[in-house]
Design an enzyme around this catalytic site. Structure first.
Site, PDB file in Angstrom:
ATOM      1  N   ARG A 126       0.842  -1.202   0.000  1.00  0.00           N
ATOM      2  CA  ARG A 126       0.000   0.000   0.000  1.00  0.00           C
ATOM      3  C   ARG A 126       0.872   1.245   0.000  1.00  0.00           C
ATOM      4  NH1 ARG A 126      -5.457  -1.583   3.249  1.00  0.00           N
ATOM      5  NH2 ARG A 126      -6.588  -1.818   1.324  1.00  0.00           N
ATOM      6  N   GLN A 131      -1.263   2.508  -5.638  1.00  0.00           N
ATOM      7  CA  GLN A 131      -2.667   2.705  -5.255  1.00  0.00           C
ATOM      8  C   GLN A 131      -3.636   2.260  -6.335  1.00  0.00           C
ATOM      9  OE1 GLN A 131      -3.791   6.646  -4.005  1.00  0.00           O
ATOM     10  NE2 GLN A 131      -3.201   6.245  -1.905  1.00  0.00           N
ATOM     11  N   ASP A 134      -4.623  -1.445  -6.145  1.00  0.00           N
ATOM     12  CA  ASP A 134      -5.016  -1.917  -4.814  1.00  0.00           C
ATOM     13  C   ASP A 134      -6.418  -2.543  -4.825  1.00  0.00           C
ATOM     14  OD1 ASP A 134      -5.646  -2.243  -2.169  1.00  0.00           O
ATOM     15  OD2 ASP A 134      -5.203  -0.180  -1.562  1.00  0.00           O
ATOM     16  N   SER A 137      -8.651  -2.200  -1.530  1.00  0.00           N
ATOM     17  CA  SER A 137      -9.423  -0.960  -1.381  1.00  0.00           C
ATOM     18  C   SER A 137     -10.629  -0.970  -2.316  1.00  0.00           C
ATOM     19  CB  SER A 137      -8.550   0.263  -1.688  1.00  0.00           C
ATOM     20  OG  SER A 137      -7.590   0.426  -0.681  1.00  0.00           O
ATOM     21  N   TYR A 233      -1.913  -0.447   8.698  1.00  0.00           N
ATOM     22  CA  TYR A 233      -2.924  -1.388   9.188  1.00  0.00           C
ATOM     23  C   TYR A 233      -2.956  -1.388  10.711  1.00  0.00           C
ATOM     24  CZ  TYR A 233      -3.261  -3.651   4.613  1.00  0.00           C
ATOM     25  OH  TYR A 233      -3.483  -3.928   3.295  1.00  0.00           O
TER      26      TYR A 233
HETATM   27  P1  NAD Z   1      -8.612  -3.533   7.175  1.00  0.00           P
HETATM   28  O1  NAD Z   1      -9.683  -4.026   6.258  1.00  0.00           O
HETATM   29  O2  NAD Z   1      -7.438  -4.393   7.438  1.00  0.00           O
HETATM   30  O3  NAD Z   1      -9.289  -3.136   8.582  1.00  0.00           O
HETATM   31  C1  NAD Z   1     -10.456  -2.344   8.638  1.00  0.00           C
HETATM   32  C2  NAD Z   1     -10.350  -1.368   9.784  1.00  0.00           C
HETATM   33  O4  NAD Z   1     -10.519  -2.058  11.029  1.00  0.00           O
HETATM   34  C3  NAD Z   1      -9.026  -0.648   9.866  1.00  0.00           C
HETATM   35  O5  NAD Z   1      -9.248   0.742   9.785  1.00  0.00           O
HETATM   36  C4  NAD Z   1      -8.477  -1.049  11.222  1.00  0.00           C
HETATM   37  O6  NAD Z   1      -7.760  -0.013  11.859  1.00  0.00           O
HETATM   38  C5  NAD Z   1      -9.728  -1.387  11.985  1.00  0.00           C
HETATM   39  N1  NAD Z   1      -9.526  -2.207  13.190  1.00  0.00           N
HETATM   40  C6  NAD Z   1      -8.742  -3.301  13.354  1.00  0.00           C
HETATM   41  N2  NAD Z   1      -8.831  -3.772  14.617  1.00  0.00           N
HETATM   42  C7  NAD Z   1      -9.704  -2.961  15.288  1.00  0.00           C
HETATM   43  C8  NAD Z   1     -10.215  -2.928  16.597  1.00  0.00           C
HETATM   44  N3  NAD Z   1      -9.832  -3.811  17.527  1.00  0.00           N
HETATM   45  N4  NAD Z   1     -11.099  -1.949  16.913  1.00  0.00           N
HETATM   46  C9  NAD Z   1     -11.491  -1.037  15.983  1.00  0.00           C
HETATM   47  N5  NAD Z   1     -11.038  -1.017  14.724  1.00  0.00           N
HETATM   48  C10 NAD Z   1     -10.157  -1.967  14.367  1.00  0.00           C
HETATM   49  O7  NAD Z   1      -8.048  -2.131   6.708  1.00  0.00           O
HETATM   50  P2  NAD Z   1      -8.198  -1.346   5.332  1.00  0.00           P
HETATM   51  O8  NAD Z   1      -9.487  -0.637   5.324  1.00  0.00           O
HETATM   52  O9  NAD Z   1      -7.906  -2.259   4.175  1.00  0.00           O
HETATM   53  O10 NAD Z   1      -7.002  -0.313   5.420  1.00  0.00           O
HETATM   54  C11 NAD Z   1      -6.649   0.321   6.606  1.00  0.00           C
HETATM   55  C12 NAD Z   1      -6.021   1.652   6.287  1.00  0.00           C
HETATM   56  O11 NAD Z   1      -4.860   1.510   5.460  1.00  0.00           O
HETATM   57  C13 NAD Z   1      -6.905   2.608   5.494  1.00  0.00           C
HETATM   58  O12 NAD Z   1      -7.868   3.249   6.182  1.00  0.00           O
HETATM   59  C14 NAD Z   1      -5.880   3.581   4.962  1.00  0.00           C
HETATM   60  O13 NAD Z   1      -5.563   4.567   5.889  1.00  0.00           O
HETATM   61  C15 NAD Z   1      -4.692   2.693   4.746  1.00  0.00           C
HETATM   62  N6  NAD Z   1      -4.600   2.443   3.302  1.00  0.00           N
HETATM   63  C16 NAD Z   1      -3.571   3.004   2.633  1.00  0.00           C
HETATM   64  C17 NAD Z   1      -3.473   2.808   1.276  1.00  0.00           C
HETATM   65  C18 NAD Z   1      -2.342   3.405   0.494  1.00  0.00           C
HETATM   66  O14 NAD Z   1      -1.647   4.207   1.020  1.00  0.00           O
HETATM   67  N7  NAD Z   1      -2.149   3.001  -0.736  1.00  0.00           N
HETATM   68  C19 NAD Z   1      -4.395   2.026   0.588  1.00  0.00           C
HETATM   69  C20 NAD Z   1      -5.449   1.474   1.317  1.00  0.00           C
HETATM   70  C21 NAD Z   1      -5.518   1.690   2.668  1.00  0.00           C
END
Ligand code: NAD
Length: 452
Positions: A126, A131, A134, A137, A233
């Protein structure tokens, strides 16, 4: 270089790995695109649509012989019949798709034995320059949206506030746990339907993103110094933290009409956040949609792919929501995989798995007869020997150097069109910080310069 799209075989899987628009771009880059007959039908794309875009329609036996196989669910992500596919693959073949490498490491072991180079799209790093590849996402965006529609359908009340001659109908209260990509999309969708939305995440950085879509970020008095890993993450939390967290989530769930849980830790069981006792305190008729159902669920009572009603609360555990909106899901997936395929073509028009490249290093999980991802190798208890770069170059015949420029121009046009159509909504559902967007813009500019 022949790249073949296989028809998906996993039950109820309606997505397809490429759309006709992708075919044109890839053929212009020198790929010869083959499509298994009927592959697009689940996504409302006919064989004729693919033919019109220049693809060749073939049967499965011919498709599986291609140099590159493109799948939505390859190997381990197709627990119904992925093993049969692996038997049809051959040494030196590149397979690109989602393959659940951390959930089903054994399937990666089989691919390695078969000599297949498997790209696990879930593991594309990521970083900003990746991006556009991805798929996590992309699919989370669709799942978050669809989860809200399911909850609205099940809830015995409407979402928006209504002041009518027959009295005032209060807006539904929607509580989202996990404000990542799916959670933010769910929050934005529930907001548009008129609900009062709040969201919580263990990562404090989410506050700004939640507030930017007009939802309330729930302040939870729980200290976690170490909520986030270097990839952005969530990290696995201690059991003590999770016990306290469950108590607080129970209070918040009891006030809500709808709870959508999306909390996940990559490659691990999902944290248990809503206990059976918490469900018992929820209002009759309320709804939980548990998007973490595939890895055990965030709610103790979730059953994967079932709808259960306990204590008058309806609990849904869907595991393949993107397949319920197959056309748009395939469009996003197809664009992601196209960007990946174009990334493999170097300036000389060769398709190259560059083992020095950060993107390839992140997502190539089996190669040259072995599992080459450290985490998966350790799950399987195998050692990694150094892989040879020289075996990884293949030539595409008709590569035109203009193609990358054309694709970037197309993407810019797409972006402009999206901005013109719905600039406010684009802001609403933007899951990244502005810094990341700036980085991406800078990267695209750099790409453009490199391509000229
Ligand atoms: P994910 O599907 O792995 O998790 C979903 C959400 O659950 C996350 O926001 C995580 O913090 C949350 N979570 C995990 N355990 C928890 C708990 N005990 N209580 C409450 N919340 C909890 O994550 P995702 O949506 O695929 O991605 C997470 C983050 O990564 C995104 O929000 C973003 O900031 C980042 N991201 C960056 C890029 C990039 O830079 N290219 C791309 C995609 C996502």
């Amino acid at each position: 270089m022949k790249a073949a799209v296989l028809k998906e075989r996993f039950p109820d899987e309606r997505r397809v790995a490429l759309l006709p628009d992708n075919v044109k771009k890839l053929q212009a880059a020198g790929y010869e695109i083959l499509i298994e007959r009927g592959a697009g039908l689940g996504s409302s794309i006919t064989d004729e649509d693919y033919s019109a875009a220049g693809a060749q329609l073939i049967d499965r036996a011919e498709a599986t012989a291609a140099d590159i196989l493109l799948q939505v669910r390859s190997a381990g992500a197709n627990t119904a019949n992925g093993d049969d596919d692996v038997q049809l693959m051959h040494a030196g073949q590149i397979v690109i798709g989602m393959c659940d490498p951390l959930g089903n490491a054994a399937a990666i072991g089989m691919l390695a034995e078969q000599g297949v180079s498997q790209v696990a799209l879930e593991m594309v790093p990521r970083i900003s320059r990746a991006q556009s590849m991805d798929v996590l996402s992309s699919m989370a965006t669709i799942a978050g949206y669809r989860a809200v529609l399911h909850s609205a359908f099940e809830l015995p009340r409407m979402f928006p506030l209504n002041m009518t001659a027959a009295g005032t109908l209060k807006a539904a209260k929607v509580f989202i746990i996990g404000a990542g990509v799916a959670g933010l999309q769910a929050a934005a969708t529930a907001k548009r339907l008129g609900a009062v939305v709040s969201a919580y995440d263990v990562r404090p950085d989410c506050r700004e993103q939640v507030e930017s879509i007009g939802a309330r970020f729930v302040e939870v008095q729980l200290e976690s110094d170490d909520a986030e890993d270097e990839g952005g993450y969530a990290k696995q939390q201690s059991e003590e933290f999770l016990v306290k967290q469950r108590e607080l989530m129970a209070e918040l769930a009891a006030e809500s009409d709808v709870v959508i849980t999306t909390a996940a830790i990559p490659g691990r069981q999902s944290p248990l956040l809503i206990s059976a006792d918490a469900v018992a305190t929820m209002k009759p008729g309320s709804v939980i949609v548990d998007l973490a159902a595939e890895r055990g669920g965030n709610c103790e009572l979730t059953q994967a792919d079932e709808t259960v009603v306990v204590h008058n609360v309806t609990i849904l555990g869907p595991t393949n929501l993107p397949s319920e909106i197959p056309n748009h899901a395939s469009q996003m997936f197809g664009n992601n995989i196209t960007k990946f395929l174009l990334h493999l073509v170097n300036d000389e028009g060769e398709v190259r798995l560059d083992l020095e490249d950060e993107i390839i290093q992140g997502c190539l999980v089996s190669h040259a007869g072995q599992v080459i991802n450290e985490r998966i190798a350790s799950m399987l208890g195998v050692e990694i020997e150094e892989a040879k770069q020289s075996e990884d170059v293949m030539d595409t015949d008709n590569y035109s150097e203009d193609v990358d420029d054309e694709l970037d121009a197309d993407l810019e046009l797409d972006d402009d069109a999206a901005a013109d159509i719905d600039s406010e909504d684009a802001m609403d559902t933007d899951n990244y910080s502005e810094d990341v967007d700036d980085d991406l813009d800078a990267d695209l500019e750099l790409d453009d310069e490199e391509n000229q």
